[in-house]
Design an enzyme around this catalytic site. Sequence first.
Site, PDB file in Angstrom:
ATOM      1  N   ASP A   7       0.885  -1.163   0.000  1.00 51.77           N
ATOM      2  CA  ASP A   7       0.000   0.000   0.000  1.00 51.77           C
ATOM      3  C   ASP A   7       0.928   1.219   0.000  1.00 51.77           C
ATOM      4  O   ASP A   7       1.464   1.582   1.039  1.00 51.77           O
ATOM      5  CB  ASP A   7      -0.896  -0.008   1.240  1.00 51.77           C
ATOM      6  CG  ASP A   7      -1.815   1.196   1.307  1.00 51.77           C
ATOM      7  OD1 ASP A   7      -2.210   1.712   0.235  1.00 51.77           O
ATOM      8  OD2 ASP A   7      -2.135   1.627   2.427  1.00 51.77           O
ATOM      9  N   GLU A  65      -1.119  -1.362  -4.678  1.00 51.67           N
ATOM     10  CA  GLU A  65      -2.389  -0.660  -4.859  1.00 51.67           C
ATOM     11  C   GLU A  65      -2.104   0.537  -5.740  1.00 51.67           C
ATOM     12  O   GLU A  65      -1.162   1.292  -5.504  1.00 51.67           O
ATOM     13  CB  GLU A  65      -2.987  -0.202  -3.533  1.00 51.67           C
ATOM     14  CG  GLU A  65      -4.325   0.492  -3.735  1.00 51.67           C
ATOM     15  CD  GLU A  65      -5.063   0.770  -2.444  1.00 51.67           C
ATOM     16  OE1 GLU A  65      -6.080   1.494  -2.524  1.00 51.67           O
ATOM     17  OE2 GLU A  65      -4.658   0.294  -1.377  1.00 51.67           O
ATOM     18  N   ASP A 138      -2.885   0.587   7.096  1.00 50.92           N
ATOM     19  CA  ASP A 138      -2.009   0.493   5.919  1.00 50.92           C
ATOM     20  C   ASP A 138      -1.538  -0.951   5.709  1.00 50.92           C
ATOM     21  O   ASP A 138      -1.424  -1.420   4.578  1.00 50.92           O
ATOM     22  CB  ASP A 138      -0.799   1.413   6.080  1.00 50.92           C
ATOM     23  CG  ASP A 138      -1.216   2.836   6.392  1.00 50.92           C
ATOM     24  OD1 ASP A 138      -1.412   3.618   5.445  1.00 50.92           O
ATOM     25  OD2 ASP A 138      -1.371   3.149   7.593  1.00 50.92           O
TER      26      ASP A 138
END
Length: 161
Positions: A7, A65, A138
């Site tokens: 992420d 992501e 996260d």
Amino acid sequence: MRVLGIDPGYNIIGYGVIETKNCQVVDYGVINTPKNMSISDRFNTIYQATCELMETFEPAEVAFEELFFNTNNTTAIPVAEARGVLIVATKKYTDRLFEYTPLQIKQALTGNGRAEKKQVQYMIKSILGLNSVPKPDDAADALAVAITHMQTSSIMSDNSI
């Protein structure tokens, strides 16, 4: 096979490593960069920590992501730059890099591309057989990316970076 989910961020980068054979969590956590560090030192910290993750866990594939900025555009450039550092660091170890949009991740985990964060977190916990939702968020997001890749990589081969 091991998958590293990332992420991307600037202050906090989430990571999650899963073993796809038995859908088991190997490790998860975050890379933090202190706000008082210079931008170059922060990027160096991100690079070094990412190389350490790659060497420690030896993932065969890495899933990111994709960046999405809705209202907070002030961090868009530093986050995009940090994402570049992450890509360069992981590319040093594998050519198997992939990316997924938030919509694809929500769809893969919940069946609903517009699912709420709580729904996604519940599915992370359920799919991975965890007692609680991984913290911080996260790290949970990074595990969601890894799960998405695990579930869709064979049919979504056009997601490579």
